[in-house]
Design a protein around this motif. Structure first.
Motif, PDB file in Angstrom:
ATOM      1  N   HIS A   1      28.573  53.410  45.967  1.00  0.00           N
ATOM      2  CA  HIS A   1      29.238  53.934  44.781  1.00  0.00           C
ATOM      3  C   HIS A   1      29.444  52.806  43.781  1.00  0.00           C
ATOM      4  N   GLU A   2      29.236  53.094  42.517  1.00  0.00           N
ATOM      5  CA  GLU A   2      29.237  52.056  41.479  1.00  0.00           C
ATOM      6  C   GLU A   2      30.539  51.280  41.423  1.00  0.00           C
ATOM      7  N   ASN A   3      31.677  51.947  41.601  1.00  0.00           N
ATOM      8  CA  ASN A   3      32.967  51.264  41.510  1.00  0.00           C
ATOM      9  C   ASN A   3      33.223  50.335  42.696  1.00  0.00           C
ATOM     10  N   GLN A   4      32.575  50.598  43.816  1.00  0.00           N
ATOM     11  CA  GLN A   4      32.779  49.765  44.999  1.00  0.00           C
ATOM     12  C   GLN A   4      31.896  48.530  45.006  1.00  0.00           C
ATOM     13  N   VAL A   5      30.796  48.579  44.295  1.00  0.00           N
ATOM     14  CA  VAL A   5      29.814  47.496  44.339  1.00  0.00           C
ATOM     15  C   VAL A   5      30.389  46.152  43.893  1.00  0.00           C
ATOM     16  N   PRO A   6      31.073  46.036  42.736  1.00  0.00           N
ATOM     17  CA  PRO A   6      31.608  44.728  42.333  1.00  0.00           C
ATOM     18  C   PRO A   6      32.610  44.157  43.329  1.00  0.00           C
ATOM     19  N   LEU A   7      33.439  45.014  43.935  1.00  0.00           N
ATOM     20  CA  LEU A   7      34.413  44.541  44.922  1.00  0.00           C
ATOM     21  C   LEU A   7      33.713  43.889  46.110  1.00  0.00           C
ATOM     22  N   VAL A   8      32.751  44.594  46.688  1.00  0.00           N
ATOM     23  CA  VAL A   8      32.070  44.108  47.879  1.00  0.00           C
ATOM     24  C   VAL A   8      31.175  42.911  47.552  1.00  0.00           C
ATOM     25  N   ALA A   9      30.364  43.047  46.490  1.00  0.00           N
ATOM     26  CA  ALA A   9      29.449  41.970  46.128  1.00  0.00           C
ATOM     27  C   ALA A   9      30.200  40.707  45.715  1.00  0.00           C
ATOM     28  N   GLY A  10      31.289  40.861  44.956  1.00  0.00           N
ATOM     29  CA  GLY A  10      32.074  39.709  44.536  1.00  0.00           C
ATOM     30  C   GLY A  10      32.686  38.972  45.706  1.00  0.00           C
ATOM     31  N   GLY A  11      33.263  39.723  46.649  1.00  0.00           N
ATOM     32  CA  GLY A  11      33.873  39.093  47.822  1.00  0.00           C
ATOM     33  C   GLY A  11      32.855  38.397  48.696  1.00  0.00           C
ATOM     34  N   LEU A  12      31.719  39.052  48.961  1.00  0.00           N
ATOM     35  CA  LEU A  12      30.687  38.460  49.816  1.00  0.00           C
ATOM     36  C   LEU A  12      30.048  37.237  49.164  1.00  0.00           C
TER      37      LEU A  12
ATOM     38  N   SER B   1      37.345  44.120  37.973  1.00  0.00           N
ATOM     39  CA  SER B   1      37.981  44.258  36.658  1.00  0.00           C
ATOM     40  C   SER B   1      36.987  43.988  35.540  1.00  0.00           C
ATOM     41  N   TYR B   2      36.149  42.979  35.721  1.00  0.00           N
ATOM     42  CA  TYR B   2      35.204  42.614  34.672  1.00  0.00           C
ATOM     43  C   TYR B   2      34.221  43.744  34.378  1.00  0.00           C
ATOM     44  N   GLU B   3      33.603  44.267  35.424  1.00  0.00           N
ATOM     45  CA  GLU B   3      32.630  45.348  35.225  1.00  0.00           C
ATOM     46  C   GLU B   3      33.298  46.576  34.622  1.00  0.00           C
ATOM     47  N   LEU B   4      34.525  46.871  35.039  1.00  0.00           N
ATOM     48  CA  LEU B   4      35.251  48.034  34.524  1.00  0.00           C
ATOM     49  C   LEU B   4      35.595  47.856  33.047  1.00  0.00           C
TER      50      LEU B   4
ATOM     51  N   ALA C   1      38.133  37.018  30.183  1.00  0.00           N
ATOM     52  CA  ALA C   1      39.490  36.473  30.070  1.00  0.00           C
ATOM     53  C   ALA C   1      40.512  37.407  30.710  1.00  0.00           C
ATOM     54  N   PHE C   2      40.406  38.699  30.422  1.00  0.00           N
ATOM     55  CA  PHE C   2      41.345  39.669  30.980  1.00  0.00           C
ATOM     56  C   PHE C   2      41.226  39.737  32.499  1.00  0.00           C
ATOM     57  N   SER C   3      40.013  39.796  33.001  1.00  0.00           N
ATOM     58  CA  SER C   3      39.800  39.907  34.440  1.00  0.00           C
ATOM     59  C   SER C   3      40.245  38.647  35.166  1.00  0.00           C
ATOM     60  N   GLY C   4      39.986  37.483  34.560  1.00  0.00           N
ATOM     61  CA  GLY C   4      40.433  36.239  35.157  1.00  0.00           C
ATOM     62  C   GLY C   4      41.949  36.158  35.251  1.00  0.00           C
TER      63      GLY C   4
END
Length: 359
Positions: free
Chosen positions: A158-169, A235-238, A262-265
């Motif tokens: 799912h598109e919303n889950q991808v940044p979470l998983v990919a970013g952490g890994l 946050s960034y992708e969103l 800046a916002f996501s950071g």
């Protein structure tokens, strides 16, 4: 990066439209992993150049209230990575740490350093930062793009889950690869070891504690950096997607990437600050114990360190340094991601031009 990239590429994969015309490159913006590494390395360099003066001023201001003693550790942070800088016997820090100049504030420090010490002094922490920041950032950002594409296109996540998983890994992998190199660099800096002495030191440490000794401090780093990375990319992708929809454009501009970064950071920095406080204390503690004793002792665990901080300063102690962290991390993330996106856009256009020339 194209905000409609996921949907457009998914349709092309399903229908086969445009497949013949596309170059054999990564689906991540139409650029290769090597080009991703070049873009991220350039971004890391620009970020370090921008943020290092802020860290130098911070350390100079802190040094006024802390008396100098034999053997001292300072923690440089360019908003992307932390780097332990060691002053052995006061020799390496004499030119800037023991400066007689007194500062009344941040702006006063900038003005006086420029006036009495020259511009180069503001970047005195740049070499130890660049040694690790550039390769680590190249691994991190390239891994994120590759993992994001793999999870989305190959796994159908799912598109919303991808940044979470990919970013952490991606952050987990980067920290794991860089940790032994950071340990080696710190040992060479703190004890002025030759390469032969360094090899003997590492060999004896491995023989005594096993290969895991090369990843000392890995746990607290992961506890802070992996949640930060997952929250940041989510946050960034969103935010970037929302900005694209709000301005009714298909591709994010430089300022959109800068704002979203800046916002996501800032959000990620706020939510992971307790782990950052613990990580900073442990990193300095390890460095100073090794200087004073010649061999590292086992530091307090992350949980024990949190309990100690709460006992000393209450729960507010876990959020110490919030404003300086936000001031540093938010612009660093903004500069890094906007530079990275700009670099990817440049290479994407370059690849398209090459394809057109061949046709």
């Amino acid at each position: 990066m194209n905000c409609a990239l996921y949907s457009s590429k998914k349709e092309e994969i399903k229908t086969g439209v445009g497949m013949a015309e596309r170059p054999a490159v990564s689906p991540s913006g139409g650029i290769t992993p090597v080009q991703q590494m070049l873009a991220s390395g350039t971004g890391a360099l620009l970020t370090s150049l921008f943020v290092t003066p802020l860290d130098v001023v911070k350390i100079r201001l802190q040094s006024q209230s802390a008396p100098f003693y034999q053997g001292k550790c300072f923690l440089y942070c360019n908003g992307l990575m932390d780097h332990l800088y060691v002053c052995q016997n006061g020799m390496r820090c004499t030119t800037w740490y023991n400066s007689p100049t007194r500062f009344s504030g941040t702006l006063d420090a900038f003005v006086k350093i420029l006036r009495y010490e020259g511009v180069r002094s503001l970047w005195s922490g740049l070499p130890p930062t660049l040694v690790m920041a550039v390769p680590a950032t190249m691994i991190y950002f390239t891994s994120y793009d590759q993992l994001r594409d793999f999870l989305h296109y190959r796994m159908g996540c799912h598109e919303n889950q991808v940044p979470l998983v990919a970013g952490g890994l991606a952050r987990l992998g980067a920290v794991t690869v860089i940790s032994p190199l950071e340990l080696i660099r710190t040992k060479m800096q703190s004890r002025q070891l030759s390469y032969r002495e360094l090899r003997v030191c590492i060999t004896s440490a491995v023989a005594q504690d096993g290969w895991v000794s090369l990843w000392r401090g890995w746990g607290p780093t992961v506890l802070r950096d992996v949640p930060f990375s997952a929250l940041y990319w989510f946050s960034y992708e969103l935010v970037k997607r929302q900005l694209c929809q709000g301005y009714e454009v298909s591709e994010s501009t430089f300022m959109m990437s800068f704002t979203a970064g800046a916002f996501s950071g800032a959000v990620a920095a706020l939510m992971t600050l307790p782990f950052d406080v613990v990580k900073t204390r442990r990193q300095i503690q390890l460095g100073e114990m090794e200087m004073l004793t010649g061999s590292p002792k086992k530091p307090l665990s992350t949980l024990h360190m949190m309990r100690k901080i709460c006992a000393e300063s209450g729960y507010r102690g876990l959020f110490a340094g919030l404003l300086p962290r936000l001031i540093k991390v938010a612009p660093a993330c903004a500069v890094m991601i906007s530079s990275y996106e700009f670099g990817k856009t440049f290479f994407e256009r370059l690849n398209r031009e090459r394809v057109l020339q061949r046709m």
